[in-house]
Enzyme design. Structure first.
Site, PDB file in Angstrom:
ATOM      1  N   TYR A 172     -12.576   9.216 -55.771  1.00  0.00           N
ATOM      2  CA  TYR A 172     -13.870   8.822 -55.201  1.00  0.00           C
ATOM      3  C   TYR A 172     -14.649  10.050 -54.705  1.00  0.00           C
ATOM      4  O   TYR A 172     -15.848  10.191 -54.964  1.00  0.00           O
ATOM      5  CB  TYR A 172     -13.585   7.845 -54.059  1.00  0.00           C
ATOM      6  CG  TYR A 172     -14.768   7.229 -53.376  1.00  0.00           C
ATOM      7  CD1 TYR A 172     -15.600   6.328 -54.034  1.00  0.00           C
ATOM      8  CD2 TYR A 172     -15.045   7.520 -52.042  1.00  0.00           C
ATOM      9  CE1 TYR A 172     -16.676   5.742 -53.379  1.00  0.00           C
ATOM     10  CE2 TYR A 172     -16.106   6.937 -51.381  1.00  0.00           C
ATOM     11  CZ  TYR A 172     -16.923   6.051 -52.052  1.00  0.00           C
ATOM     12  OH  TYR A 172     -17.985   5.473 -51.402  1.00  0.00           O
ATOM     13  N   LYS A 228     -18.193  11.329 -56.086  1.00  0.00           N
ATOM     14  CA  LYS A 228     -19.355  11.358 -55.194  1.00  0.00           C
ATOM     15  C   LYS A 228     -19.930  12.769 -55.039  1.00  0.00           C
ATOM     16  O   LYS A 228     -21.151  12.924 -54.889  1.00  0.00           O
ATOM     17  CB  LYS A 228     -18.983  10.767 -53.827  1.00  0.00           C
ATOM     18  CG  LYS A 228     -18.727   9.241 -53.862  1.00  0.00           C
ATOM     19  CD  LYS A 228     -19.896   8.468 -54.435  1.00  0.00           C
ATOM     20  CE  LYS A 228     -19.920   7.002 -54.009  1.00  0.00           C
ATOM     21  NZ  LYS A 228     -21.005   6.257 -54.682  1.00  0.00           N
TER      22      LYS A 228
HETATM   23  N1  NAD Z   1     -20.438   1.028 -47.149  1.00  0.00           N
HETATM   24  C1  NAD Z   1     -20.362   2.320 -46.834  1.00  0.00           C
HETATM   25  O1  NAD Z   1     -20.216   2.726 -45.672  1.00  0.00           O
HETATM   26  C2  NAD Z   1     -20.432   3.337 -47.923  1.00  0.00           C
HETATM   27  C3  NAD Z   1     -20.139   4.673 -47.595  1.00  0.00           C
HETATM   28  C4  NAD Z   1     -20.267   5.637 -48.566  1.00  0.00           C
HETATM   29  C5  NAD Z   1     -20.680   5.296 -49.838  1.00  0.00           C
HETATM   30  N2  NAD Z   1     -20.938   3.976 -50.146  1.00  0.00           N
HETATM   31  C6  NAD Z   1     -21.366   3.681 -51.506  1.00  0.00           C
HETATM   32  O2  NAD Z   1     -22.430   2.758 -51.471  1.00  0.00           O
HETATM   33  C7  NAD Z   1     -22.433   1.991 -52.671  1.00  0.00           C
HETATM   34  C8  NAD Z   1     -22.480   0.509 -52.342  1.00  0.00           C
HETATM   35  O3  NAD Z   1     -21.279   0.170 -51.672  1.00  0.00           O
HETATM   36  P1  NAD Z   1     -21.140  -1.078 -50.693  1.00  0.00           P
HETATM   37  O4  NAD Z   1     -20.439  -0.581 -49.495  1.00  0.00           O
HETATM   38  O5  NAD Z   1     -22.433  -1.772 -50.557  1.00  0.00           O
HETATM   39  O6  NAD Z   1     -20.072  -1.964 -51.519  1.00  0.00           O
HETATM   40  P2  NAD Z   1     -20.067  -3.495 -52.049  1.00  0.00           P
HETATM   41  O7  NAD Z   1     -18.734  -3.710 -52.641  1.00  0.00           O
HETATM   42  O8  NAD Z   1     -20.552  -4.399 -50.975  1.00  0.00           O
HETATM   43  O9  NAD Z   1     -21.177  -3.473 -53.208  1.00  0.00           O
HETATM   44  C9  NAD Z   1     -20.990  -2.791 -54.413  1.00  0.00           C
HETATM   45  C10 NAD Z   1     -21.524  -3.653 -55.530  1.00  0.00           C
HETATM   46  O10 NAD Z   1     -21.407  -2.916 -56.772  1.00  0.00           O
HETATM   47  C11 NAD Z   1     -21.032  -3.828 -57.784  1.00  0.00           C
HETATM   48  N3  NAD Z   1     -20.379  -3.088 -58.880  1.00  0.00           N
HETATM   49  C12 NAD Z   1     -19.189  -2.455 -58.843  1.00  0.00           C
HETATM   50  N4  NAD Z   1     -18.895  -1.927 -60.039  1.00  0.00           N
HETATM   51  C13 NAD Z   1     -19.937  -2.217 -60.849  1.00  0.00           C
HETATM   52  C14 NAD Z   1     -20.231  -1.929 -62.203  1.00  0.00           C
HETATM   53  N5  NAD Z   1     -19.361  -1.248 -62.970  1.00  0.00           N
HETATM   54  N6  NAD Z   1     -21.402  -2.351 -62.724  1.00  0.00           N
HETATM   55  C15 NAD Z   1     -22.286  -3.041 -61.967  1.00  0.00           C
HETATM   56  N7  NAD Z   1     -22.043  -3.367 -60.675  1.00  0.00           N
HETATM   57  C16 NAD Z   1     -20.886  -2.961 -60.121  1.00  0.00           C
HETATM   58  C17 NAD Z   1     -20.087  -4.787 -57.098  1.00  0.00           C
HETATM   59  O11 NAD Z   1     -19.963  -6.019 -57.812  1.00  0.00           O
HETATM   60  C18 NAD Z   1     -20.726  -4.943 -55.720  1.00  0.00           C
HETATM   61  O12 NAD Z   1     -21.570  -6.076 -55.655  1.00  0.00           O
HETATM   62  C19 NAD Z   1     -21.187   2.417 -53.449  1.00  0.00           C
HETATM   63  O13 NAD Z   1     -21.542   3.402 -54.397  1.00  0.00           O
HETATM   64  C20 NAD Z   1     -20.319   3.034 -52.374  1.00  0.00           C
HETATM   65  O14 NAD Z   1     -19.402   3.954 -52.904  1.00  0.00           O
HETATM   66  C21 NAD Z   1     -20.808   2.999 -49.224  1.00  0.00           C
END
Ligand code: NAD
Length: 298
Positions: free
Chosen positions: A158, A162
């Protein structure tokens, strides 16, 4: 007109809802997968389309996985066919397959790189062709703190993906900036199913203990459960406005009421030799008192 990937849940959903509220028509992409990338449901993307329409906005669902190169082209075609143009791409889809590197399978590595890094390329590749032609466009990529000093153990796939996205973002600023297109990255922290779950809570507890405290003392760990994904959307949408035309190739931290601008990497110390190149012995004679002076025991 905007495409948002992974917009069925969490941060992507908040991005899509705010873009729609600010007047964008949105292609809501989401493959409806589990946090580890397995499974498939149509529901999340379709639900967000309904929410946008209920608020008086325009949206269409796309259920394809960003892992497939062809999805990029299909998403762009859908935006052009349904809404007649494309202005904004938000790359947000994400999964986690955490494992210490000595136990990580090739599949776990490939799956995470595939969704985050390759997925970001797949959609950007297709959108960039349109943006270049029309001499305008906005791309916002989703990175993470995983590859920074805030990262936790067990996320090498990851973190690599990233940080790759941040490097890709800077390269896009060079490739596309001359065509009036900007590309920036956000490193969010928000309460979603990826962060508020027993596994991540355990990781935060272990990190706090390794630092000699408890999770309650770790000011960065505790509030995550209440961090609204809408906070991320405000920055993402701002970066898509005309006002942000001069912001290109940069990465930001965003969580709750805080937004931070990351510095660009630069050398923090340099040493030069009077010879054409350094030798190992020559370096050993000066390293600890020069480049190594601030490195401590880590
Ligand atoms: N939540 C946090 O604090 C946090 C921190 C750092 C980075 N992020 C990043 O933010 C982004 C969103 O994460 P989140 O926390 O909202 O997670 P989440 O799981 O709530 O949402 C992610 C969404 O992406 C969709 N998804 C996954 N793989 C996919 C694919 N191959 N094609 C299409 N859709 C796909 C999933 O179905 C899901 O609905 C991600 O890239 C995550 O790595 C989140």
């Amino acid at each position: 007109v905007a495409i948002v990937t992974g917009a069925g849940r969490g941060i992507g959903r908040a991005d899509a809802l705010l873009l729609a509220q600010e007047g964008a028509a949105v292609v809501v992409n989401d493959a409806g997968v589990n946090p580890d990338g397995t499974g498939h449901q149509d529901g999340p993307a379709e639900q967000v389309v309904k929410e946008i329409e209920a608020g008086g906005g325009r949206a269409v669902a796309n259920l394809d996985s960003v892992v497939d190169f062809a999805t990029g082209g299909r998403l762009v075609e859908q935006a052009l066919d349904v809404f007649g143009r494309l202005d904004i791409l938000v790359n947000n889809a994400g999964i986690l397959r955490d494992r210490m590197v000595f136990n990580m399978s090739e599949q776990e590595w490939d799956d995470v790189i595939g969704v985050h890094l390759k997925g970001t390329f797949n959609t950007t590749r297709a959108a960039a062709a349109v943006f270049r032609q029309q001499r305008s466009g906005r791309i916002v990529n989703t990175s993470s703190e995983a590859g920074t000093s805030y990262g936790v153990a067990g996320q090498s796939n990851y973190a690599a993906a990233k940080e790759g996205i941040v490097g890709f973002t800077r390269a896009m600023a060079r490739d596309l900036g001359r065509y009036g297109v900007t590309c920036n990255a956000v490193r969010p922290r928000a309460s979603t199913r990826l962060t508020v779950n027993p596994m991540m809570e355990e990781a935060r507890r272990r990190r706090a203990e390794a630092q000699g405290g408890t999770v309650e003392d770790d000011e960065s760990a505790e509030p995550i459960a209440t961090m609204d994904p809408a906070a991320i959307a405000s920055l993402v949408v701002y970066l898509c406005t005309d006002d942000a035309r001069n912001v290109n190739g940069r990465d930001f931290f965003v969580a709750g009421n805080q937004i931070g601008l990351y510095s660009l990497p630069s050398t923090e110390a340099d040493v030069f030799t009077t010879q054409p190149i350094w030798t190992v012995d020559g370096l050993a004679a000066v390293f600890q008192s020069t480049l190594g002076r601030t490195l401590g025991d880590s």
